[in-house]
Design a protein around this motif. Structure first.
Motif, PDB file in Angstrom:
ATOM      1  N   ALA A 369       0.820  -1.213   0.000  1.00 53.67           N
ATOM      2  CA  ALA A 369       0.000   0.000   0.000  1.00 53.67           C
ATOM      3  C   ALA A 369       0.851   1.259   0.000  1.00 53.67           C
ATOM      4  N   LEU A 370       2.141   1.099   0.309  1.00 59.02           N
ATOM      5  CA  LEU A 370       3.051   2.249   0.332  1.00 59.02           C
ATOM      6  C   LEU A 370       3.916   2.281  -0.929  1.00 59.02           C
ATOM      7  N   GLY A 371       3.642   1.363  -1.847  1.00 55.42           N
ATOM      8  CA  GLY A 371       4.453   1.303  -3.070  1.00 55.42           C
ATOM      9  C   GLY A 371       5.742   0.528  -2.888  1.00 55.42           C
ATOM     10  N   ILE A 372       5.811  -0.271  -1.818  1.00 54.61           N
ATOM     11  CA  ILE A 372       7.004  -1.086  -1.559  1.00 54.61           C
ATOM     12  C   ILE A 372       6.649  -2.518  -1.967  1.00 54.61           C
ATOM     13  N   ASP A 373       7.292  -3.035  -2.998  1.00 56.14           N
ATOM     14  CA  ASP A 373       6.900  -4.371  -3.469  1.00 56.14           C
ATOM     15  C   ASP A 373       7.644  -5.482  -2.726  1.00 56.14           C
ATOM     16  N   ALA A 374       7.200  -6.716  -2.982  1.00 57.94           N
ATOM     17  CA  ALA A 374       7.715  -7.867  -2.243  1.00 57.94           C
ATOM     18  C   ALA A 374       9.211  -8.054  -2.455  1.00 57.94           C
ATOM     19  N   GLU A 375       9.675  -7.769  -3.668  1.00 56.17           N
ATOM     20  CA  GLU A 375      11.111  -7.931  -3.968  1.00 56.17           C
ATOM     21  C   GLU A 375      11.935  -6.978  -3.104  1.00 56.17           C
ATOM     22  N   LEU A 376      11.459  -5.739  -2.990  1.00 54.21           N
ATOM     23  CA  LEU A 376      12.183  -4.749  -2.187  1.00 54.21           C
ATOM     24  C   LEU A 376      12.170  -5.136  -0.701  1.00 54.21           C
ATOM     25  N   VAL A 377      11.040  -5.678  -0.253  1.00 52.45           N
ATOM     26  CA  VAL A 377      10.955  -6.116   1.145  1.00 52.45           C
ATOM     27  C   VAL A 377      11.994  -7.207   1.420  1.00 52.45           C
ATOM     28  N   LEU A 378      12.061  -8.191   0.529  1.00 45.50           N
ATOM     29  CA  LEU A 378      13.006  -9.298   0.730  1.00 45.50           C
ATOM     30  C   LEU A 378      14.453  -8.813   0.681  1.00 45.50           C
ATOM     31  N   ARG A 379      14.725  -7.920  -0.264  1.00 42.84           N
ATOM     32  CA  ARG A 379      16.081  -7.391  -0.401  1.00 42.84           C
ATOM     33  C   ARG A 379      16.454  -6.587   0.858  1.00 42.84           C
ATOM     34  N   SER A 380      15.484  -5.833   1.369  1.00 43.61           N
ATOM     35  CA  SER A 380      15.788  -5.022   2.559  1.00 43.61           C
ATOM     36  C   SER A 380      16.031  -5.915   3.779  1.00 43.61           C
ATOM     37  N   LEU A 381      15.330  -7.038   3.853  1.00 45.06           N
ATOM     38  CA  LEU A 381      15.572  -7.948   4.981  1.00 45.06           C
ATOM     39  C   LEU A 381      16.994  -8.510   4.916  1.00 45.06           C
ATOM     40  N   ARG A 382      17.512  -8.674   3.722  1.00 48.20           N
ATOM     41  CA  ARG A 382      18.870  -9.194   3.579  1.00 48.20           C
ATOM     42  C   ARG A 382      19.950  -8.131   3.771  1.00 48.20           C
ATOM     43  N   GLU A 383      19.614  -6.860   3.459  1.00 46.40           N
ATOM     44  CA  GLU A 383      20.677  -5.843   3.375  1.00 46.40           C
ATOM     45  C   GLU A 383      20.541  -4.655   4.322  1.00 46.40           C
ATOM     46  N   ALA A 384      19.353  -4.435   4.892  1.00 47.53           N
ATOM     47  CA  ALA A 384      19.118  -3.160   5.593  1.00 47.53           C
ATOM     48  C   ALA A 384      19.983  -2.984   6.840  1.00 47.53           C
TER      49      ALA A 384
END
Ligand SMILES: [Zn+2]
Length: 402
Positions: A369-384
């Motif tokens: 709903a914020l324009g954050i897609d699933a790919e970005l979520v997964l990548r952020s969990l790995r790199e944030a």
């Protein structure tokens, strides 16, 4: 009692009740949280001997704070007043980047200001606090939305060449939090403030983990102060979602208390863990791709649910008898503290409850709903966690980094 300083006074009282002395903490002179608080700002500046004030806002926030009326009452006390309307970026957002900071700096110099007033939400505070600090001026906070807990912060998160960095600056010398103005803030900003508070579930948890495993300093009083502010918001979530006077007061007070807690500890551990690192990661990605910004607290709230879920799954896998690969590595890293850490996590609400609370507060709950897609979520969990390598969050341990 005097309404003016009651938040600071009650924090000091609570500390004293535990035998903790807070003399070394540079609290603001005044925190006024009440209906009509903005009307006290001119007399405060006059009492401090200020002669030339620069208001820093945007057209919406300056109007919300009474704009010309505020400037007129300042001038009525002999304070020459000018206003900077910070220009939005190409995507249409006011952001705390080089251009905004320099715009505020130039106006401070041109006006020969001796004090700056941040009129707006978090971003305008960050621009003002850094520009004022750089100019050697004090700044005063006039929040127009209860959207973040950063009003009292001494650090300014800035976007420099697209990267989010937090640089030292100054805290406000006073805060005039006018609940009449704050109650008029858009529902999305109120929900974002609630999201920033909900994020304390995971930041407080991460802090305990960082202390237990990463050897980070821990302050139980600061943690308790923050936890109580969080609990107050959760117990009044309907009132906050309904933007009732009580709800707005509760949320604003909690945000200010969370900010004071950071001031007492001198660092942001209590208020910012992996959920904030996810949020910062998403923000940088949105900027890089030229998309509209999303409110900080909205991202933090959505990230909090994701982190709670991720932690639960990964701790569960690490605790299994046949754990292998990165699960086994995590179990080894946590050692005999694993059951205790799993128990702490068990005290937190699950992702479904966190999302439900966000919805009651009137906000979005899912990153999509914020324009954050699933790919970005997964990548952020790995790199944030690389955004703040010094913070020993559970996310950092999960990702196997020292
Ligand atoms: Zn935050």
């Amino acid at each position: 009692m005097n309404h003016h300083t009651d938040i600071i006074a009650s924090v000091i009282r609570e500390a004293e009740a535990r035998g903790i002395r807070l003399e070394g903490v540079a609290f603001p002179d005044e925190i006024v949280l009440e209906p009509g608080a903005i009307a006290r700002l001119p007399a405060y500046l006059s009492g401090k001997g200020h002669k030339r004030a620069l208001l820093v806002g945007d057209p919406v926030t300056i109007a919300a704070a009474g704009g010309e009326g505020l400037a007129a009452s300042l001038r009525g006390l002999g304070i020459e007043t000018e206003t900077t309307l910070v220009t939005p970026n190409a995507a249409g957002d006011v952001v705390a980047d080089e251009a905004s900071v320099v715009q505020a700096l130039l106006d401070m110099q041109k006006h020969r200001a001796d004090v700056a007033v941040a009129v707006g939400a978090g971003t305008l505070h960050d621009i003002t606090r850094y520009a004022a600090y750089t100019s050697g001026l004090p700044f005063v906070s006039a929040p127009t939305a209860p959207s973040v807990d950063g009003f009292t912060s001494k650090g300014a998160p800035l976007l420099i060449r697209g990267d989010k960095i937090t640089v030292p600056a100054i805290g406000p010398s006073a805060i005039f939090a006018d609940t009449d103005i704050l109650a008029q803030a858009p529902a999305a900003m109120v929900a974002a403030g609630f999201g920033d508070m909900l994020g304390k579930y995971t930041s407080l948890f991460d802090w305990k983990v960082g202390h237990a495993i990463g050897g980070e300093d821990y302050d139980p009083f600061v943690a308790e102060l923050t936890g109580s502010a969080l609990d107050a918001c959760v117990s009044r979530v309907e009132a906050i979602g309904g933007r009732t006077p009580e709800g707005i007061e509760t949320l604003t007070r909690a945000l200010i208390v969370s900010g004071l807690a950071m001031l007492i500890f001198g660092q942001s551990h209590s208020a910012s863990g992996a959920e904030h690192h996810l949020s910062h990661y998403w923000e940088m990605e949105l900027l890089r791709t030229g998309r509209r910004q999303v409110l900080h607290g909205a991202k933090v709230g959505a990230a909090c649910a994701i982190i709670a879920d991720h932690y639960r799954r990964r701790l569960g896998q690490a605790a299994e008898a046949g754990a292998s690969g990165s699960d086994a590595a995590l179990a080894a890293r946590l050692g005999d503290r694993l059951p205790e850490i799993a128990a702490w996590l068990g005290e937190l609400p699950g992702a479904a409850r966190i999302r439900e609370l966000l919805r009651i507060a009137g906000g979005p709950a899912e990153p999509e709903a914020l324009g954050i897609d699933a790919e970005l979520v997964l990548r952020s969990l790995r790199e944030a966690d690389e955004i703040r390598p010094g913070r020993k969050t559970l996310l950092r341990l999960i990702n196997g980094r020292p």
